[in-house]
Design a protein around this motif. Structure first.
Motif: not given
Length: 123
Positions: A73-80
């Motif tokens: 939530n700091v980088k505004n990134t979601v991973y899979l």
């Protein structure tokens, strides 16, 4: 661009890939995030979702135990993180931003969609 997915590619069965999806702050903040996939000739299907604060995750039965969704939530990134990949995992993978902070499998809940990244698993 609201969502930008990356990390797809060609991998052998049993291998691993990590998909990333960078989002705008507006798309990411206070919203759950999801991954969907669409194989040729098939409808788009739910893969995984994660709540806004990351405390709740949901997975399709077909990927449970092999895929892991996470978010920064700091980088505004979601991973899979995808492991033990199978040929049937071959599809275009899309990240999506939910309207609400809780997880959902319904595509109608997601109002932001990335452009998709191709994942091909060879046997």
């Amino acid at each position: 661009v609201q969502l930008q997915a990356s990390g797809g590619g060609l991998v052998q069965a049993g291998g691993s890939l990590r998909l990333s999806c960078a989002a705008s702050r507006r798309t990411f903040t206070n919203n759950a995030m999801g991954w969907f996939r669409q194989a040729p000739g098939k409808e788009r299907e739910f893969v995984a979702a994660i709540s806004w604060r990351g405390g709740n995750t949901d997975y399709a039965d077909s990927v449970k135990g092999r895929f892991t969704i996470s978010r920064d939530n700091v980088k505004n990134t979601v991973y899979l993180q995808m492991s033990s990949l199978k040929p049937e995992d071959t599809a275009v993978y899309y990240c999506a931003g939910d309207k609400y902070p809780t997880t959902s499998r319904a595509t109608s809940r997601y109002n932001f969609w990335g452009q998709g990244t191709q994942v091909t698993v060879s046997s």
